[in-house]
Scaffold this motif. Sequence first.
Motif, PDB file in Angstrom:
ATOM      1  N   ALA A   1       0.801  -1.246   0.000  1.00  0.00           N
ATOM      2  CA  ALA A   1       0.000   0.000   0.000  1.00  0.00           C
ATOM      3  C   ALA A   1       0.823   1.280   0.000  1.00  0.00           C
ATOM      4  O   ALA A   1       0.286   2.362   0.187  1.00  0.00           O
ATOM      5  N   ASP A   2       2.140   1.180  -0.251  1.00  0.00           N
ATOM      6  CA  ASP A   2       2.955   2.396  -0.143  1.00  0.00           C
ATOM      7  C   ASP A   2       2.740   3.391  -1.287  1.00  0.00           C
ATOM      8  O   ASP A   2       2.888   4.591  -1.080  1.00  0.00           O
TER       9      ASP A   2
ATOM     10  N   HIS B   1       3.371   9.695  -4.300  1.00  0.00           N
ATOM     11  CA  HIS B   1       4.044  10.638  -3.387  1.00  0.00           C
ATOM     12  C   HIS B   1       5.443  10.977  -3.907  1.00  0.00           C
ATOM     13  O   HIS B   1       6.414  10.947  -3.159  1.00  0.00           O
ATOM     14  N   LEU B   2       5.557  11.264  -5.216  1.00  0.00           N
ATOM     15  CA  LEU B   2       6.817  11.698  -5.840  1.00  0.00           C
ATOM     16  C   LEU B   2       7.950  10.707  -5.599  1.00  0.00           C
ATOM     17  O   LEU B   2       9.112  11.082  -5.504  1.00  0.00           O
ATOM     18  N   GLY B   3       7.616   9.430  -5.441  1.00  0.00           N
ATOM     19  CA  GLY B   3       8.657   8.413  -5.242  1.00  0.00           C
ATOM     20  C   GLY B   3       9.197   8.354  -3.824  1.00  0.00           C
ATOM     21  O   GLY B   3      10.147   7.603  -3.552  1.00  0.00           O
ATOM     22  N   ALA B   4       8.629   9.133  -2.920  1.00  0.00           N
ATOM     23  CA  ALA B   4       9.124   9.116  -1.526  1.00  0.00           C
ATOM     24  C   ALA B   4       9.048   7.690  -0.985  1.00  0.00           C
ATOM     25  O   ALA B   4       7.988   7.060  -1.037  1.00  0.00           O
TER      26      ALA B   4
END
Length: 385
Positions: A19-20, A25-28
Amino acid sequence: MRDEQGKPHTKEDICAHWADEYDRHLGAIVTPIYQTSLFTRKTMNHGYTYTRVANPTTEVVERKIAALEEGEAARCFSSGMAAITAALMSVLEKDSHVVCPLNVYAPTKAFLESYMAKFGVEVTFVSGEDVADFERALRPNTKAIYLETPLSNVFTLQDLRAIATLARSRGIVTIADNTWATPLYQNPIACGIDLVVHSATKYMGGHSDILAGVVVGSEAAMEGLTHRERGMFGAAMDPHQAWLLLRGLRTLPVRMRQHQESALAIAAFLEAHPQVERVLYPGLPSHPQYELGRSQMSGYSGLIGFVPKGSKEQVQRFIKRLELFQEGPSWGGFESLINSPGLWIDEATSRATGMPLNLLRISLGLEHTGSLMDDLDRALAQMNS
Ligand SMILES: Cc1ncc(COP(=O)(O)O)c(C=O)c1O
């Protein structure tokens, strides 16, 4: 657990990556903290409105925990008690009845016994070791069976599969507090239980720096919690709290392996110690429900009960002589703790509850197993002097 492409995931993989959504999130590599109460939507229809309803940081935690518990969905709350009371309120009705083990976590017991009485709710407490205890207690207005297995004070178990089968046949909702075993070592939903509740303050958080709670169940039940119990009572998780819980989840599998390793070694050490009368730990083959435990749990956590031989004063001296164990009420963190539920009860209460006089409870932290054992051994040797 399988993802949308049908790819299998272990619990370790779920804790690490499930679920990340890096692209979102801009690859965070670490999900950002959306520390905001509201979401505007003049230019973008992203579906978020208000953090009490949904928040992107909290949602990642919810999806990870739902996957770990093999449930459809989860909802996070501000504490374990907020999750437990929300789950119970979602099921109980005015003048309904609930069955629950007598030695359930004390605030849960107080909520059912005293608080819910003002809505006419009645509760029958049973010892809970035998499914027949529950069957005998059922009434036409029984709406819920509430479980906590293992019980975090007397370490007895309830048979999840048998109780779920009984409850389903009568249309009764089952709720299980799975805090002790964690979703790594026990999955009540896979055993037929309807709702799982956790104090994520304990192992899931793991660092003794947050209060947190979660309920897991069907999509429909969780949708109900969003708009009713969480939406109306308002005990939602704060995004920063969710981020800390997410960080705790990343290391849950390695921490649990260490808690289990220490607990199995120390429970066996205490059981063989001449200064110890009894050890209460479902991971010991001498535990009366060892086989039941093996049939519904795949591992054991680090919270152990034991009864030292000696007077109350000697037991208090033992506690004071410990160096690595701090004295305190919670458990499941990195630090080893001891508390003494059996020093504050009388013989009548001990007989009525089955909680042994002198019962001590230790939460084994992440210190070296040998150091913890040495500390206990030294303090036990010194308790008579
Ligand atoms: C078994 C169990 N369930 C629930 C809770 C309540 O959780 P919280 O303290 O996060 O509200 C606790 C807290 O100690 C607990 O031990």
